[in-house]
Design a protein around this motif. Structure first.
Motif, PDB file in Angstrom:
ATOM      1  N   LYS A 116      27.578 -21.849   6.836  1.00 56.11           N
ATOM      2  CA  LYS A 116      27.377 -20.410   6.804  1.00 56.11           C
ATOM      3  C   LYS A 116      27.991 -19.871   5.509  1.00 56.11           C
ATOM      4  O   LYS A 116      29.127 -20.203   5.174  1.00 56.11           O
ATOM      5  CB  LYS A 116      28.094 -19.833   8.025  1.00 56.11           C
ATOM      6  CG  LYS A 116      27.849 -18.405   8.302  1.00 56.11           C
ATOM      7  CD  LYS A 116      28.505 -18.056   9.638  1.00 56.11           C
ATOM      8  CE  LYS A 116      28.773 -16.589   9.706  1.00 56.11           C
ATOM      9  NZ  LYS A 116      29.492 -16.234  10.912  1.00 56.11           N
ATOM     10  N   GLU A 141      25.155  -8.034   3.133  1.00 58.89           N
ATOM     11  CA  GLU A 141      24.010  -8.940   3.183  1.00 58.89           C
ATOM     12  C   GLU A 141      24.488 -10.301   2.683  1.00 58.89           C
ATOM     13  O   GLU A 141      24.834 -10.439   1.509  1.00 58.89           O
ATOM     14  CB  GLU A 141      22.878  -8.419   2.309  1.00 58.89           C
ATOM     15  CG  GLU A 141      21.629  -9.249   2.401  1.00 58.89           C
ATOM     16  CD  GLU A 141      20.469  -8.622   1.647  1.00 58.89           C
ATOM     17  OE1 GLU A 141      19.334  -9.028   1.914  1.00 58.89           O
ATOM     18  OE2 GLU A 141      20.690  -7.751   0.791  1.00 58.89           O
ATOM     19  N   GLU A 150      26.974 -10.368  13.408  1.00 59.66           N
ATOM     20  CA  GLU A 150      25.644 -10.538  12.815  1.00 59.66           C
ATOM     21  C   GLU A 150      24.660  -9.578  13.462  1.00 59.66           C
ATOM     22  O   GLU A 150      24.699  -9.344  14.660  1.00 59.66           O
ATOM     23  CB  GLU A 150      25.169 -11.973  13.028  1.00 59.66           C
ATOM     24  CG  GLU A 150      26.016 -13.002  12.328  1.00 59.66           C
ATOM     25  CD  GLU A 150      25.578 -14.426  12.607  1.00 59.66           C
ATOM     26  OE1 GLU A 150      24.647 -14.626  13.422  1.00 59.66           O
ATOM     27  OE2 GLU A 150      26.165 -15.333  12.012  1.00 59.66           O
ATOM     28  N   LEU A 151      23.776  -9.011  12.636  1.00 57.79           N
ATOM     29  CA  LEU A 151      22.687  -8.201  13.149  1.00 57.79           C
ATOM     30  C   LEU A 151      21.482  -8.374  12.251  1.00 57.79           C
ATOM     31  O   LEU A 151      21.600  -8.723  11.084  1.00 57.79           O
ATOM     32  CB  LEU A 151      23.076  -6.725  13.291  1.00 57.79           C
ATOM     33  CG  LEU A 151      23.493  -5.969  12.049  1.00 57.79           C
ATOM     34  CD1 LEU A 151      22.683  -4.694  11.978  1.00 57.79           C
ATOM     35  CD2 LEU A 151      24.949  -5.612  12.184  1.00 57.79           C
ATOM     36  N   SER A 152      20.306  -8.152  12.837  1.00 59.35           N
ATOM     37  CA  SER A 152      19.062  -8.308  12.102  1.00 59.35           C
ATOM     38  C   SER A 152      18.295  -6.996  12.169  1.00 59.35           C
ATOM     39  O   SER A 152      18.084  -6.450  13.249  1.00 59.35           O
ATOM     40  CB  SER A 152      18.235  -9.434  12.715  1.00 59.35           C
ATOM     41  OG  SER A 152      17.072  -9.650  11.974  1.00 59.35           O
ATOM     42  N   VAL A 153      17.899  -6.484  10.998  1.00 54.86           N
ATOM     43  CA  VAL A 153      17.163  -5.225  10.909  1.00 54.86           C
ATOM     44  C   VAL A 153      15.964  -5.450  10.001  1.00 54.86           C
ATOM     45  O   VAL A 153      16.120  -5.877   8.857  1.00 54.86           O
ATOM     46  CB  VAL A 153      18.057  -4.095  10.338  1.00 54.86           C
ATOM     47  CG1 VAL A 153      17.264  -2.812  10.197  1.00 54.86           C
ATOM     48  CG2 VAL A 153      19.288  -3.892  11.181  1.00 54.86           C
ATOM     49  N   ASP A 154      14.774  -5.186  10.514  1.00 56.32           N
ATOM     50  CA  ASP A 154      13.524  -5.340   9.754  1.00 56.32           C
ATOM     51  C   ASP A 154      13.401  -6.716   9.110  1.00 56.32           C
ATOM     52  O   ASP A 154      12.968  -6.851   7.970  1.00 56.32           O
ATOM     53  CB  ASP A 154      13.412  -4.260   8.680  1.00 56.32           C
ATOM     54  CG  ASP A 154      13.349  -2.861   9.258  1.00 56.32           C
ATOM     55  OD1 ASP A 154      12.849  -2.715  10.395  1.00 56.32           O
ATOM     56  OD2 ASP A 154      13.800  -1.921   8.574  1.00 56.32           O
ATOM     57  N   GLY A 155      13.812  -7.756   9.827  1.00 59.49           N
ATOM     58  CA  GLY A 155      13.671  -9.120   9.330  1.00 59.49           C
ATOM     59  C   GLY A 155      14.761  -9.564   8.362  1.00 59.49           C
ATOM     60  O   GLY A 155      14.726 -10.678   7.868  1.00 59.49           O
ATOM     61  N   HIS A 156      15.726  -8.718   8.053  1.00 63.55           N
ATOM     62  CA  HIS A 156      16.838  -9.078   7.170  1.00 63.55           C
ATOM     63  C   HIS A 156      18.096  -9.265   8.011  1.00 63.55           C
ATOM     64  O   HIS A 156      18.333  -8.511   8.950  1.00 63.55           O
ATOM     65  CB  HIS A 156      17.094  -7.983   6.128  1.00 63.55           C
ATOM     66  CG  HIS A 156      15.985  -7.821   5.142  1.00 63.55           C
ATOM     67  ND1 HIS A 156      15.760  -8.709   4.127  1.00 63.55           N
ATOM     68  CD2 HIS A 156      15.024  -6.868   5.028  1.00 63.55           C
ATOM     69  CE1 HIS A 156      14.725  -8.301   3.422  1.00 63.55           C
ATOM     70  NE2 HIS A 156      14.246  -7.186   3.963  1.00 63.55           N
ATOM     71  N   ASP A 157      18.895 -10.265   7.655  1.00 64.24           N
ATOM     72  CA  ASP A 157      20.147 -10.517   8.365  1.00 64.24           C
ATOM     73  C   ASP A 157      21.298  -9.842   7.634  1.00 64.24           C
ATOM     74  O   ASP A 157      21.383  -9.896   6.405  1.00 64.24           O
ATOM     75  CB  ASP A 157      20.415 -12.018   8.462  1.00 64.24           C
ATOM     76  CG  ASP A 157      19.396 -12.708   9.350  1.00 64.24           C
ATOM     77  OD1 ASP A 157      18.927 -12.086  10.314  1.00 64.24           O
ATOM     78  OD2 ASP A 157      19.071 -13.884   9.067  1.00 64.24           O
ATOM     79  N   TYR A 158      22.188  -9.226   8.396  1.00 65.67           N
ATOM     80  CA  TYR A 158      23.355  -8.536   7.852  1.00 65.67           C
ATOM     81  C   TYR A 158      24.583  -8.881   8.671  1.00 65.67           C
ATOM     82  O   TYR A 158      24.477  -9.365   9.803  1.00 65.67           O
ATOM     83  CB  TYR A 158      23.155  -7.011   7.892  1.00 65.67           C
ATOM     84  CG  TYR A 158      22.001  -6.515   7.082  1.00 65.67           C
ATOM     85  CD1 TYR A 158      22.104  -6.380   5.701  1.00 65.67           C
ATOM     86  CD2 TYR A 158      20.803  -6.165   7.692  1.00 65.67           C
ATOM     87  CE1 TYR A 158      21.033  -5.912   4.954  1.00 65.67           C
ATOM     88  CE2 TYR A 158      19.728  -5.694   6.945  1.00 65.67           C
ATOM     89  CZ  TYR A 158      19.855  -5.579   5.578  1.00 65.67           C
ATOM     90  OH  TYR A 158      18.804  -5.128   4.832  1.00 65.67           O
ATOM     91  N   SER A 176      18.701  -4.697  -0.566  1.00 66.39           N
ATOM     92  CA  SER A 176      17.800  -4.027   0.362  1.00 66.39           C
ATOM     93  C   SER A 176      18.249  -2.609   0.656  1.00 66.39           C
ATOM     94  O   SER A 176      19.427  -2.306   0.651  1.00 66.39           O
ATOM     95  CB  SER A 176      17.753  -4.799   1.677  1.00 66.39           C
ATOM     96  OG  SER A 176      17.529  -6.146   1.460  1.00 66.39           O
TER      97      SER A 176
END
Length: 92
Positions: free
Chosen positions: A37, A16, A72-80, A2
């Motif tokens: 996980k 990612e 963990e963080l989520s940006v534009d529906g993607h998890d990172y 991404s």
């Protein structure tokens, strides 16, 4: 991989995570409650490194990291995950 508009600072790396396994090696499906996980992922962005310690990972590397490493963080529906390079165990 991404495209993301996040630039980690210093020795931090944005990863990612790989998708969790859906089936066991013998073909049994794993329910959502029993999925582990993932501990591997792809490097999406890297920081500039510390003054005396340049980073060894680069964008596109597949890495192994600790089970509870990073934030963990989520940006534009993607998890990172964002973590320090020292939390990464190996480059595959």
């Amino acid at each position: 991989m991404s495209k993301v508009n996040i630039q980690p600072l210093a020795d931090r790396v944005l990863v990612e995570p790989a998708a969790a396994e859906e089936k066991t090696a013998s073909g049994l499906y794993i329910p959502d409650t029993a999925k582990e996980k993932p501990q591997r992922g792809t490097v999406v962005a890297v920081g500039t490194g510390k003054k005396d310690e340049p980073l060894t990972v680069k964008v596109g590397d597949t890495v192994l990291y600790g089970k509870y490493a990073g934030t963990e963080l989520s940006v534009d529906g993607h998890d990172y995950l964002i973590m320090r390079e020292s939390d990464i165990f190996a480059i595959l």
